[in-house]
Design an enzyme around this catalytic site. Structure first.
Site, PDB file in Angstrom:
ATOM      1  CB  ALA A 215      -0.942  -0.001   1.205  1.00 42.93           C
ATOM      2  CB  THR A 216       4.063   2.179   1.624  1.00 44.74           C
ATOM      3  OG1 THR A 216       3.596   2.005   2.963  1.00 44.74           O
ATOM      4  CG2 THR A 216       5.030   3.359   1.587  1.00 44.74           C
TER       5      THR A 216
ATOM      6  CD  GLN B 254      -5.344  -1.395   9.353  1.00 45.90           C
ATOM      7  OE1 GLN B 254      -6.011  -2.351   9.726  1.00 45.90           O
ATOM      8  NE2 GLN B 254      -4.034  -1.360   9.497  1.00 45.90           N
TER       9      GLN B 254
ATOM     10  CB  THR C 147      10.210  -9.837 -12.072  1.00 48.05           C
ATOM     11  OG1 THR C 147      11.273  -9.636 -13.008  1.00 48.05           O
ATOM     12  CG2 THR C 147       9.678 -11.259 -12.204  1.00 48.05           C
TER      13      THR C 147
ATOM     14  CB  CYS D  55       4.601   2.552   9.710  1.00 51.58           C
ATOM     15  SG  CYS D  55       3.975   1.304   8.570  1.00 51.58           S
TER      16      CYS D  55
END
Length: 385
Positions: free
Chosen positions: A73-74, A181, A240, A326
């Site tokens: 997601a980041t 979330q 890839t 995080c």
């Protein structure tokens, strides 16, 4: 020694056994590169990727052509924000976001600000919500993007995404939603969003895989790729493809949506049981975001006078956190809790407990007893239970 109780599912979830079983062949027998178009190993890998793309698209209620796989997601958030700023630079460089967003959004906005973008960071009310009216008031002629997360990773507070979407669309800006979330915990669709991101490992899939949805009609969203090289993902994300992880994310999302109602109802009952036990026994305890719609699995508990770090170290056999994984390396109080109006001391006296698919009643009761006993001991008060 009993097995530790894991109550940190908002940080990461275990891979579902059904998902792992589906992934395993793509590490061994079906190990082909999905870009190898000249033989059966590549064809099989490519077919598996497209099946997973369709599973993710169905979970988000969108067409599969709108789904781009990323490393998480980041990366998807970075690609969305930076890609939109680059593509729509002639229109403007103003972004509206919220003070309680994940650091992936806030730090990316900070970086963009350093390169000339103009960022408006909206406050939330005491419950942790931002109103559609507040978003509307912040919009300008040069606003190109609004970024609001569907559900907060620390408090579980759910934002009024559909209401905000209508305001943003009426204005003509793009709307980015972080649904990391929310997937599998509440019913969602990507329909209110122009861009939406999600991650595999928050929904019982593997780490290292995420997705960026971009609307392809009314209007079609264009964005410049963040990662170049190889032309994979129709040129939107080079590199890839991680076939086993993509396969796992597809299965995980399909299961999460199929089982969302039952999982959520069960977790809500257990969360309510946990919160009742804690607030009954700890008279100064408070639940952050309690008056707002919340995820069914998340409790943000403030215990004034009990430093959260001391509490976590003193508790034996309970795995929870002070907030976002995080930000766990930082000594600063949570930006989310500060935005709720908590003092530095109270923010540092807050723990997050997030339940999961496998959490049991016995584990909830054991966690409540342990937390209550430890909190009283740290405050040098007699145990009330």
């Amino acid at each position: 020694m009993s097995t530790p109780v894991y109550l940190d599912h908002n940080a990461t979830t275990p891979v579902d056994e059904r998902v792992m079983e589906r992934m395993l062949p793509y590490f061994t027998d079906r190990f082909g590169n999905a870009s190898s178009g000249s033989h059966s190993f590549g064809w099989a890998a490519d077919e598996a990727v497209e099946v997973a793309r369709e599973q993710v698209a169905q979970a988000l209620d969108v067409g599969s052509s709108t789904v781009t796989f990323t490393s998480g997601a980041t990366e998807a958030i970075n690609a969305a924000i930076k890609g939109v700023l680059s593509t729509y630079a002639r229109k403007g460089s103003h972004i509206v976001t919220v003070e309680t967003e994940h650091k992936a959004v806030l730090d990316t906005c900070d970086a963009a600000e350093g390169e000339g973008a103009d960022i408006t960071r909206l406050p939330v009310d005491a419950s942790g919500q931002v109103s559609a009216d507040a978003v509307g008031d912040a919009l300008r002629d040069d606003t190109v993007l609004v970024a609001v997360m569907w559900a907060n990773n620390e408090t579980g507070v759910i934002q009024p995404i559909e209401e905000i979407s209508r305001v943003v669309r009426d204005h003509g800006a793009l709307f980015l939603v972080d649904a990391t979330q929310a997937v599998g915990k509440i019913p969602i669709t990507a329909e209110p969003a122009d861009l939406l991101v999600a991650s595999g490992h928050k929904a019982y899939g593997p780490k290292g895989i995420g997705v960026l949805y971009a609307r392809d009609r009314r209007p079609r969203v264009r964005w410049q790729p963040l990662v170049h090289g190889g032309g994979q993902e129709k040129g939107q994300r080079g590199g890839t493809l991680n076939v086993p992880a993509i396969v796992g994310m597809g299965d995980a999302f399909e299961i999460a949506v199929d089982e969302q109602r039952d999982d959520s109802n069960r977790m809500r009952r257990l969360r309510d049981r946990l919160e009742a036990a804690l607030t009954d026994a700890l008279d100064t305890a408070s639940i952050n975001g309690r008056t707002a719609p919340r995820l069914p699995n998340t409790t943000s508990l403030t215990l004034p006078g009990v430093p959260a770090e001391d509490l976590l170290l003193a508790m034996r056999g309970i795995a929870c956190s002070t907030g976002s994984a995080c930000a766990s390396h930082s000594n600063r109080p949570s930006h989310v809790l500060k935005a709720h109006g908590l003092s530095d001391d109270d923010a540092r006296s807050t723990v997050r407990l997030s339940l999961g698919r496998r959490t049991t009643t016995e584990e909830i009761d054991r966690a409540a007893d342990t937390l209550i006993e430890t909190a009283h001991r740290l405050k040098n008060q007699p145990t009330l239970r």
